[in-house]
Design a protein around this motif. Sequence first.
Motif, PDB file in Angstrom:
ATOM      1  N   ALA A  33       0.800  -1.225   0.000  1.00 52.21           N
ATOM      2  CA  ALA A  33       0.000   0.000   0.000  1.00 52.21           C
ATOM      3  C   ALA A  33       0.830   1.271   0.000  1.00 52.21           C
ATOM      4  O   ALA A  33       0.458   2.265  -0.635  1.00 52.21           O
ATOM      5  CB  ALA A  33      -0.935   0.004   1.213  1.00 52.21           C
ATOM      6  N   THR A  34       1.980   1.261   0.683  1.00 58.94           N
ATOM      7  CA  THR A  34       2.726   2.512   0.857  1.00 58.94           C
ATOM      8  C   THR A  34       4.088   2.539   0.184  1.00 58.94           C
ATOM      9  O   THR A  34       4.660   3.613   0.021  1.00 58.94           O
ATOM     10  CB  THR A  34       2.926   2.821   2.355  1.00 58.94           C
ATOM     11  N   CYS A  35       4.608   1.387  -0.196  1.00 58.36           N
ATOM     12  CA  CYS A  35       5.972   1.352  -0.746  1.00 58.36           C
ATOM     13  C   CYS A  35       6.025   0.893  -2.195  1.00 58.36           C
ATOM     14  O   CYS A  35       7.113   0.833  -2.783  1.00 58.36           O
ATOM     15  CB  CYS A  35       6.860   0.441   0.104  1.00 58.36           C
ATOM     16  N   GLY A  36       4.896   0.541  -2.777  1.00 60.12           N
ATOM     17  CA  GLY A  36       4.873   0.197  -4.190  1.00 60.12           C
ATOM     18  C   GLY A  36       5.277  -1.214  -4.537  1.00 60.12           C
ATOM     19  O   GLY A  36       5.582  -1.495  -5.700  1.00 60.12           O
ATOM     20  N   PHE A  37       5.289  -2.123  -3.578  1.00 54.27           N
ATOM     21  CA  PHE A  37       5.553  -3.525  -3.899  1.00 54.27           C
ATOM     22  C   PHE A  37       4.375  -4.070  -4.696  1.00 54.27           C
ATOM     23  O   PHE A  37       3.207  -3.787  -4.379  1.00 54.27           O
ATOM     24  CB  PHE A  37       5.774  -4.337  -2.632  1.00 54.27           C
ATOM     25  N   THR A  38       4.674  -4.881  -5.709  1.00 49.34           N
ATOM     26  CA  THR A  38       3.614  -5.325  -6.620  1.00 49.34           C
ATOM     27  C   THR A  38       3.505  -6.842  -6.743  1.00 49.34           C
ATOM     28  O   THR A  38       2.735  -7.336  -7.557  1.00 49.34           O
ATOM     29  CB  THR A  38       3.822  -4.743  -8.021  1.00 49.34           C
ATOM     30  N   ALA A  39       4.254  -7.584  -5.951  1.00 46.50           N
ATOM     31  CA  ALA A  39       4.173  -9.043  -6.033  1.00 46.50           C
ATOM     32  C   ALA A  39       4.437  -9.653  -4.667  1.00 46.50           C
ATOM     33  O   ALA A  39       5.272  -9.161  -3.901  1.00 46.50           O
ATOM     34  CB  ALA A  39       5.170  -9.585  -7.051  1.00 46.50           C
ATOM     35  N   VAL A  40       3.725 -10.734  -4.384  1.00 46.91           N
ATOM     36  CA  VAL A  40       3.946 -11.538  -3.188  1.00 46.91           C
ATOM     37  C   VAL A  40       4.174 -12.968  -3.656  1.00 46.91           C
ATOM     38  O   VAL A  40       3.304 -13.556  -4.314  1.00 46.91           O
ATOM     39  CB  VAL A  40       2.755 -11.486  -2.215  1.00 46.91           C
ATOM     40  N   LEU A  41       5.335 -13.502  -3.356  1.00 44.11           N
ATOM     41  CA  LEU A  41       5.723 -14.831  -3.796  1.00 44.11           C
ATOM     42  C   LEU A  41       5.870 -15.740  -2.578  1.00 44.11           C
ATOM     43  O   LEU A  41       6.596 -15.408  -1.636  1.00 44.11           O
ATOM     44  CB  LEU A  41       7.036 -14.773  -4.576  1.00 44.11           C
ATOM     45  N   PHE A  42       5.194 -16.866  -2.612  1.00 42.07           N
ATOM     46  CA  PHE A  42       5.150 -17.770  -1.465  1.00 42.07           C
ATOM     47  C   PHE A  42       6.087 -18.962  -1.649  1.00 42.07           C
ATOM     48  O   PHE A  42       6.371 -19.384  -2.781  1.00 42.07           O
ATOM     49  CB  PHE A  42       3.727 -18.301  -1.271  1.00 42.07           C
ATOM     50  N   MET A  53      14.242 -22.679  -6.009  1.00 40.67           N
ATOM     51  CA  MET A  53      13.359 -21.554  -5.711  1.00 40.67           C
ATOM     52  C   MET A  53      13.969 -20.241  -6.198  1.00 40.67           C
ATOM     53  O   MET A  53      13.241 -19.352  -6.667  1.00 40.67           O
ATOM     54  CB  MET A  53      13.060 -21.493  -4.204  1.00 40.67           C
ATOM     55  N   PHE A  54      15.288 -20.122  -6.115  1.00 39.72           N
ATOM     56  CA  PHE A  54      15.928 -18.903  -6.602  1.00 39.72           C
ATOM     57  C   PHE A  54      15.739 -18.752  -8.106  1.00 39.72           C
ATOM     58  O   PHE A  54      15.496 -17.646  -8.606  1.00 39.72           O
ATOM     59  CB  PHE A  54      17.417 -18.908  -6.250  1.00 39.72           C
ATOM     60  N   ARG A  55      15.826 -19.838  -8.840  1.00 37.35           N
ATOM     61  CA  ARG A  55      15.606 -19.768 -10.286  1.00 37.35           C
ATOM     62  C   ARG A  55      14.195 -19.286 -10.588  1.00 37.35           C
ATOM     63  O   ARG A  55      13.975 -18.495 -11.521  1.00 37.35           O
ATOM     64  CB  ARG A  55      15.873 -21.122 -10.933  1.00 37.35           C
ATOM     65  N   THR A  56      13.227 -19.744  -9.817  1.00 40.30           N
ATOM     66  CA  THR A  56      11.857 -19.300 -10.046  1.00 40.30           C
ATOM     67  C   THR A  56      11.679 -17.842  -9.636  1.00 40.30           C
ATOM     68  O   THR A  56      10.943 -17.089 -10.285  1.00 40.30           O
ATOM     69  CB  THR A  56      10.866 -20.211  -9.293  1.00 40.30           C
ATOM     70  N   LEU A  57      12.347 -17.418  -8.570  1.00 40.29           N
ATOM     71  CA  LEU A  57      12.327 -16.003  -8.197  1.00 40.29           C
ATOM     72  C   LEU A  57      12.872 -15.146  -9.334  1.00 40.29           C
ATOM     73  O   LEU A  57      12.284 -14.104  -9.687  1.00 40.29           O
ATOM     74  CB  LEU A  57      13.148 -15.797  -6.920  1.00 40.29           C
ATOM     75  N   GLN A  58      13.975 -15.566  -9.926  1.00 40.46           N
ATOM     76  CA  GLN A  58      14.528 -14.837 -11.070  1.00 40.46           C
ATOM     77  C   GLN A  58      13.535 -14.797 -12.224  1.00 40.46           C
ATOM     78  O   GLN A  58      13.399 -13.777 -12.905  1.00 40.46           O
ATOM     79  CB  GLN A  58      15.834 -15.486 -11.527  1.00 40.46           C
ATOM     80  N   TRP A  59      12.861 -15.916 -12.460  1.00 40.54           N
ATOM     81  CA  TRP A  59      11.889 -15.992 -13.552  1.00 40.54           C
ATOM     82  C   TRP A  59      10.776 -14.969 -13.349  1.00 40.54           C
ATOM     83  O   TRP A  59      10.407 -14.258 -14.285  1.00 40.54           O
ATOM     84  CB  TRP A  59      11.316 -17.403 -13.631  1.00 40.54           C
ATOM     85  N   TYR A  60      10.268 -14.869 -12.129  1.00 41.92           N
ATOM     86  CA  TYR A  60       9.219 -13.876 -11.861  1.00 41.92           C
ATOM     87  C   TYR A  60       9.743 -12.460 -12.063  1.00 41.92           C
ATOM     88  O   TYR A  60       9.086 -11.621 -12.701  1.00 41.92           O
ATOM     89  CB  TYR A  60       8.696 -14.027 -10.438  1.00 41.92           C
ATOM     90  N   LEU A  61      10.910 -12.156 -11.534  1.00 37.62           N
ATOM     91  CA  LEU A  61      11.431 -10.799 -11.649  1.00 37.62           C
ATOM     92  C   LEU A  61      11.755 -10.441 -13.099  1.00 37.62           C
ATOM     93  O   LEU A  61      11.616  -9.278 -13.508  1.00 37.62           O
ATOM     94  CB  LEU A  61      12.656 -10.631 -10.763  1.00 37.62           C
ATOM     95  N   ASP A  62      12.147 -11.417 -13.896  1.00 39.58           N
ATOM     96  CA  ASP A  62      12.383 -11.165 -15.314  1.00 39.58           C
ATOM     97  C   ASP A  62      11.079 -10.863 -16.054  1.00 39.58           C
ATOM     98  O   ASP A  62      11.078 -10.125 -17.045  1.00 39.58           O
ATOM     99  CB  ASP A  62      13.064 -12.373 -15.960  1.00 39.58           C
ATOM    100  N   ARG A  63       9.973 -11.432 -15.596  1.00 43.67           N
ATOM    101  CA  ARG A  63       8.690 -11.249 -16.272  1.00 43.67           C
ATOM    102  C   ARG A  63       7.946 -10.003 -15.785  1.00 43.67           C
ATOM    103  O   ARG A  63       7.133  -9.450 -16.530  1.00 43.67           O
ATOM    104  CB  ARG A  63       7.802 -12.484 -16.046  1.00 43.67           C
ATOM    105  N   LEU A  64       8.203  -9.597 -14.562  1.00 44.26           N
ATOM    106  CA  LEU A  64       7.540  -8.407 -14.036  1.00 44.26           C
ATOM    107  C   LEU A  64       8.141  -7.151 -14.652  1.00 44.26           C
ATOM    108  O   LEU A  64       9.251  -7.182 -15.182  1.00 44.26           O
ATOM    109  CB  LEU A  64       7.694  -8.369 -12.511  1.00 44.26           C
ATOM    110  N   PRO A  65       7.437  -6.030 -14.590  1.00 42.85           N
ATOM    111  CA  PRO A  65       8.012  -4.777 -15.098  1.00 42.85           C
ATOM    112  C   PRO A  65       9.350  -4.473 -14.433  1.00 42.85           C
ATOM    113  O   PRO A  65       9.615  -4.878 -13.293  1.00 42.85           O
ATOM    114  CB  PRO A  65       6.946  -3.729 -14.727  1.00 42.85           C
ATOM    115  N   ALA A  66      10.197  -3.766 -15.156  1.00 42.15           N
ATOM    116  CA  ALA A  66      11.538  -3.450 -14.642  1.00 42.15           C
ATOM    117  C   ALA A  66      11.451  -2.775 -13.277  1.00 42.15           C
ATOM    118  O   ALA A  66      10.570  -1.946 -13.033  1.00 42.15           O
ATOM    119  CB  ALA A  66      12.263  -2.534 -15.631  1.00 42.15           C
ATOM    120  N   ASP A  67      12.369  -3.183 -12.396  1.00 42.98           N
ATOM    121  CA  ASP A  67      12.469  -2.623 -11.045  1.00 42.98           C
ATOM    122  C   ASP A  67      11.260  -2.934 -10.166  1.00 42.98           C
ATOM    123  O   ASP A  67      11.039  -2.247  -9.153  1.00 42.98           O
ATOM    124  CB  ASP A  67      12.698  -1.103 -11.089  1.00 42.98           C
TER     125      ASP A  67
END
Length: 388
Positions: A78-87, A249-263
Amino acid sequence: MSRHTRCTTVAVLAGLVGFALVATNVVARAQGRAPEAIVDRLVAATCDKRVVMLGELPSHGEAHAFDVKSRIVDRLVATCGFTAVLFEAPVYDFVGLARAIEARTATPAQVDEAIGRFWWTRELAPWRRSLFEAAAARRLTLGGLDDQVSVTSRYARATLPDLVASALPEARAAECRQVVDRHLRWTYDATHAFDEAAKQRLQDCSRTAADGAATRASSDASDRAMLDSFARYAARQRADGTPGRDASMFRTLQWYLDRLPADSRVVVWTATVHAAKQRGTWPEMPLGALAAERWGDRVASIGFTAATGSTAMAGRPARPLAAMPAGSLEATATRDTAWALLDAGALRGLGQVPSRLLGGVRSATWADAFDAVVVIGEEVAPTFDPWP
């Protein structure tokens, strides 16, 4: 998470290695919620990070920790602009959820099934519903990092056998569909045991399918990710030195960050043992350490632990958490308070002390592994909603 079980005004604080939290001595009764000051300070200190790891004890069954974590997630979004929650949950059903959202057929039950039994608690039910609403409105991306398949992974069981078969030559498709289906439904018996030969077949089928899909530009990116994730899981069923679960899990984290908008910035909901930024005596490099190697001080790792209380995993009966001994991190931090927030400076000031942060009690300089630790004087087991 095993195969059968199936992580007030805000003031920005400065300190050691660019990340510091002010230790708090706010007194709260153990049965009460964490003081808002703890949430405020954690949000302030992590607001500008790219990846925030929120841990919990590896028993995955502590209601107070769940509550604090959910409040931190809400504030970061809500206040810092985070746009994804990964479990720390299987990736497969989150792919199914994303597809259902795109088709406008998603339901709250799909979020529950994707997140899994560890967090299928009555206390988190309103929060899970709010996650669904934010995801359905495309304000928030929800995802899973794990390559395992859990008991609630309906989409994985319905999809993976055909997906593997579709990526294979016709001569192998039917056999491998059966191999994967048997494993996902765990229908092994005396005739079809999960022995070394079965493990080899599972590994061969899944890896051949993943490699085949990777060479076809026409294949769907999410299908490729699911196939590669499942192949990593299948390989790990054999004791052959295959890279571990944290690396997967790190590879999947990278996969999500590569697919999400930059930064884009993400919160990772996991166990403290995976959130650690140093290997220590752990047999493999933790997810948090791998993330810190990649993104440096833009990664924050917050550990959670408790001095005593109770815990319950995935609907099982509650069991006591053994009281930590005098001189431990937990006993020292909660000597005069029911809640404590230890920043990196406070952790380093404690020196090498025993703690159950990683599950079993062991001694370490915990500032090397975590940017902050939330210590709960007395935990309580959550109440689990029935699983259909």
